[in-house]
Design a protein around this motif. Structure first.
Motif, mmCIF file in Angstrom:
data_model
loop_
_atom_site.group_PDB
_atom_site.id
_atom_site.type_symbol
_atom_site.label_atom_id
_atom_site.label_comp_id
_atom_site.label_asym_id
_atom_site.label_seq_id
_atom_site.Cartn_x
_atom_site.Cartn_y
_atom_site.Cartn_z
ATOM 1 N N UNK A 286 3.559 -33.597 22.092
ATOM 2 C CA UNK A 286 4.060 -34.929 22.427
ATOM 3 C C UNK A 286 2.924 -35.955 22.443
ATOM 4 N N UNK A 287 1.773 -35.543 22.937
ATOM 5 C CA UNK A 287 0.615 -36.445 22.955
ATOM 6 C C UNK A 287 0.186 -36.797 21.535
ATOM 7 N N UNK A 288 0.191 -35.800 20.654
ATOM 8 C CA UNK A 288 -0.166 -36.053 19.251
ATOM 9 C C UNK A 288 0.836 -37.010 18.603
ATOM 10 N N UNK A 289 2.121 -36.835 18.905
ATOM 11 C CA UNK A 289 3.131 -37.722 18.324
ATOM 12 C C UNK A 289 2.945 -39.154 18.818
ATOM 13 N N UNK A 292 0.047 -40.604 16.991
ATOM 14 C CA UNK A 292 0.430 -40.876 15.600
ATOM 15 C C UNK A 292 1.262 -42.159 15.512
ATOM 16 N N UNK A 293 2.171 -42.353 16.457
ATOM 17 C CA UNK A 293 2.999 -43.561 16.468
ATOM 18 C C UNK A 293 2.126 -44.802 16.624
ATOM 19 N N UNK A 294 1.151 -44.734 17.521
ATOM 20 C CA UNK A 294 0.249 -45.873 17.709
ATOM 21 C C UNK A 294 -0.598 -46.111 16.465
ATOM 22 N N UNK A 295 -1.132 -45.039 15.878
ATOM 23 C CA UNK A 295 -1.924 -45.176 14.656
ATOM 24 C C UNK A 295 -1.103 -45.785 13.528
ATOM 25 N N UNK A 296 0.175 -45.385 13.438
ATOM 26 C CA UNK A 296 1.049 -45.937 12.401
ATOM 27 C C UNK A 296 1.251 -47.433 12.593
ATOM 28 N N UNK A 297 1.452 -47.853 13.834
ATOM 29 C CA UNK A 297 1.588 -49.285 14.131
ATOM 30 C C UNK A 297 0.352 -50.041 13.645
#
Length: 312
Positions: A286-289, A292-297
């Motif tokens: 969950x932490x990795x996801x 990843x969501x923040x990096x995608x933003x």
């Protein structure tokens, strides 16, 4: 050059901080909200780690002694440019002798000012960040004062107004599990995650202190000192947790309730006194996801900015 007319509560020069020196007892320092720093720099086409100004609470005034371009990100502290309101998330062209001022705001605590090509103070241990406790970095290792002159490069090039949206704020902060779970016990950890906390006025760049109306987290445990990092949540015997931030110490002897995941740590830059905060434990996946969501933003922001620049 930028001249400080009024420094406000705390005005410092920061970048991402010092990496690789904690074994020597050197704190990270650096921007408490690195997402805000990164977004502000990308809006200007700067390097992500170019030094910025971190404005805490507001109430400061800055006079620009050259033309440049700035971007503001982070909390809305009611900024004005020569008495005209300006807003976080946007770039602005600055003319010589214009004055940038901040009042204060009701939501969020820190705003970040990026200037074209970054603040030009010297590198110390690979960073321009101000370490307020060790008194080095930034401008003479201190918070800025009235009359201080901040070195920047003049910029008279083409300007196109840019804007960006920051990742949303969270009130439920996600945590890696406690390394002292067996010592503290399931009952105490459940009390921690089921409780609601408020940020204490007695918080600073070293850490955010948390208070609630119960004594469920009081304890008598004592431990040998262990390594701690920004995001480590210490539990003193009085039961009031401390979320360590960038200027926090490198070791500590209190049990740890857990560690804030990297995607959520920047939220603590913006919690004001009496803001409500809750916690939940998450898995490594969950932490990795979340990261990843923040990096995608942030990657989508870069793509959008590149497309805009290619259309000039």
């Amino acid at each position: 050059m930028i001249k400080v007319l009024k420094p406000g509560v705390q005005l410092t020069i920061q970048d991402f901080g010092r990496i690789g020196y904690r074994h020597l007892g050197v704190s990270k320092a650096g921007s408490l909200d690195p997402c805000a720093q990164l977004i502000a720099n990308r809006l200007l086409g700067n390097n992500d780690n170019d030094a910025v100004l971190e404005v805490t609470v507001g109430l400061c005034e800055l006079e620009f002694n050259c033309d440049t371009v700035i971007a503001i990100q982070g909390a809305d502290l009611q900024a004005k440019l020569d008495e005209q309101p300006i807003y976080p998330g946007w770039t602005y062209a600055i003319k010589n002798k214009q004055v940038l001022s901040f009042a204060t705001g009701r939501a969020g605590l820190r705003a970040y000012i990026a200037v074209k090509d970054g603040v030009q103070c010297p590198l110390i241990m690979g960073s321009r960040a101000t370490d307020l406790n060790a008194c080095f970095g930034g401008l003479d290792g201190k918070a800025l004062s009235s009359g201080d002159c901040i070195p920047i490069k003049p910029f008279n090039g083409p300007f196109i107004k840019m804007g960006a949206i920051a990742p949303p704020q969270r009130k439920i902060i996600r945590l890696h599990p406690s390394p002292h779970a067996k010592l503290l016990g399931k009952t105490l950890l459940h009390s921690f995650t089921s409780g609601k906390f408020k940020a204490s006025p007695n918080s600073n760049r070293m850490g955010v202190r948390l208070v609630n109306n119960t004594d469920n987290l009081m304890h008598t445990h004592s431990l040998p000192s262990v390594a701690v990092n920004p995001g480590s949540i210490q539990l003193p015997p009085n039961g009031e947790p401390i979320v360590l931030l960038n200027d926090g110490q490198t070791t500590g002897g209190y049990p740890l309730l857990g560690t804030v995941i990297s995607a959520d740590l920047h939220q603590f830059a913006q919690f004001r006194a009496a803001d409500n905060i809750e916690f939940e434990y998450v898995t490594l996946e969950q932490a990795h996801r979340a990261q990843h969501k923040q990096n995608t933003h942030l990657h989508q922001l870069s793509l959008a900015l590149n497309n805009s620049n290619n259309k000039k």
